[in-house]
Design a protein around this motif. Sequence first.
Motif, mmCIF file in Angstrom:
data_model
loop_
_atom_site.group_PDB
_atom_site.id
_atom_site.type_symbol
_atom_site.label_atom_id
_atom_site.label_comp_id
_atom_site.label_asym_id
_atom_site.label_seq_id
_atom_site.Cartn_x
_atom_site.Cartn_y
_atom_site.Cartn_z
ATOM 1 N N ALA A 222 42.777 -50.840 118.738
ATOM 2 C CA ALA A 222 43.312 -49.983 117.691
ATOM 3 C C ALA A 222 44.764 -49.627 117.979
ATOM 4 O O ALA A 222 45.126 -49.305 119.102
ATOM 5 N N GLN A 223 45.576 -49.683 116.937
ATOM 6 C CA GLN A 223 46.970 -49.288 117.038
ATOM 7 C C GLN A 223 47.183 -48.111 116.083
ATOM 8 O O GLN A 223 46.952 -48.235 114.885
ATOM 9 N N VAL A 224 47.607 -46.992 116.604
ATOM 10 C CA VAL A 224 47.778 -45.811 115.781
ATOM 11 C C VAL A 224 49.106 -45.897 115.040
ATOM 12 O O VAL A 224 50.164 -46.054 115.648
ATOM 13 N N ALA A 225 49.050 -45.817 113.725
ATOM 14 C CA ALA A 225 50.265 -45.875 112.928
ATOM 15 C C ALA A 225 51.076 -44.610 113.139
ATOM 16 O O ALA A 225 50.540 -43.509 113.160
ATOM 17 N N PRO B 86 42.311 -49.103 104.915
ATOM 18 C CA PRO B 86 42.106 -47.763 105.467
ATOM 19 C C PRO B 86 41.007 -47.731 106.532
ATOM 20 O O PRO B 86 39.974 -48.393 106.400
ATOM 21 N N LEU B 87 41.241 -46.974 107.578
ATOM 22 C CA LEU B 87 40.314 -46.720 108.692
ATOM 23 C C LEU B 87 40.136 -47.916 109.609
ATOM 24 O O LEU B 87 39.299 -47.886 110.509
ATOM 25 N N ALA B 88 40.926 -48.974 109.412
ATOM 26 C CA ALA B 88 40.774 -50.161 110.267
ATOM 27 C C ALA B 88 40.986 -49.831 111.731
ATOM 28 O O ALA B 88 40.407 -50.485 112.614
ATOM 29 N N TRP C 96 31.729 -54.470 111.669
ATOM 30 C CA TRP C 96 31.109 -54.011 110.435
ATOM 31 C C TRP C 96 31.757 -54.667 109.221
ATOM 32 O O TRP C 96 31.079 -55.107 108.284
ATOM 33 N N ALA C 97 33.077 -54.727 109.224
ATOM 34 C CA ALA C 97 33.800 -55.315 108.101
ATOM 35 C C ALA C 97 33.453 -56.786 107.917
ATOM 36 O O ALA C 97 33.308 -57.269 106.788
#
Length: 305
Positions: A13-16, A241-243, A252-253
């Motif tokens: 995960a990369q936080v924007a 969103p929420l990726a 899940w995706a």
Amino acid sequence: MSTDSTSPPLAVAQVAVEPPGQAAGPLLPAADVADAVVSFMRSSPVGRRWDVESAFAWSTVDADRLTEGQRSAVAFITYIEDHLPGYFGLYARRFPLDESVDLDAFVHNRELYHFTVRWAQEEDSHARALFEYQVAAGLSDPARLRIELGREGRKPFTLPHEHAVSLFAYALVQEKATQIYYQQLRAVVDEPVLIDVLNHLSRDEARHFTFFADLVEKSLRRHGDRVVEPIRDVIAGFRMPLADTLRGYWRWALKIADTASYDHTDAYEHLIRVVNRAVDARTDRVDELTRFVAACRTPAATQAR
């Protein structure tokens, strides 16, 4: 609701990092925003609106007609829709209505707010409808589902885009991708109430897409090459969103995309159409933008055209 084919399922995960304060210009004149708002409001007169309590036959839900993949898809899209406070908060931060902005920006933001509050109300109805469906179908109980949604809902939602047109272009793609997914899921579902829910949701998402497409088109007509790069930046780093925050998002995706044969880059074609419709005199920068967006579509999406 996307596989985000440009990133692997186990991506870190990369936080924007969200730029501070007012979204950068060039902004549209307030009159242009007002025209888009009026068109949006007219697309849903009072007689066509719906509410969660009376629009659906909740007592007739038959969960036995759902596959495991479809049950998983309903749970997934409930998380996405229920994060509405985060999406609404982003617009409150990037289009503030206080003394932190000059008068012209305030007037622009005030016109946009007329849309934003209706948008939020409709998206919140989506979240509530999906919550009610899960409960009626016995997929979850209310207390547990509230806690599960709250655990994810507390996480922040940010976007790294500096410009107002970037936020509009992001929403254009996201709303169209969501609409496409709901339509694709509806096509494979055999449970009448869920079909009805997905019909209502997809119609709303189509109207939301049209509003953002209107803003992007107006921005291109008025500002031309000045807004090309901000639009390009959206596609260069696009993630649904929420990726980066939803637990197990990538696995899940992929699962729910297989359930409904879906690819979020199908929405990119609609952005290209908006660009082509807006630009009368082609420029090198506009031509490069459309080529770039087309190149970002996955091979499978391109072959399906």
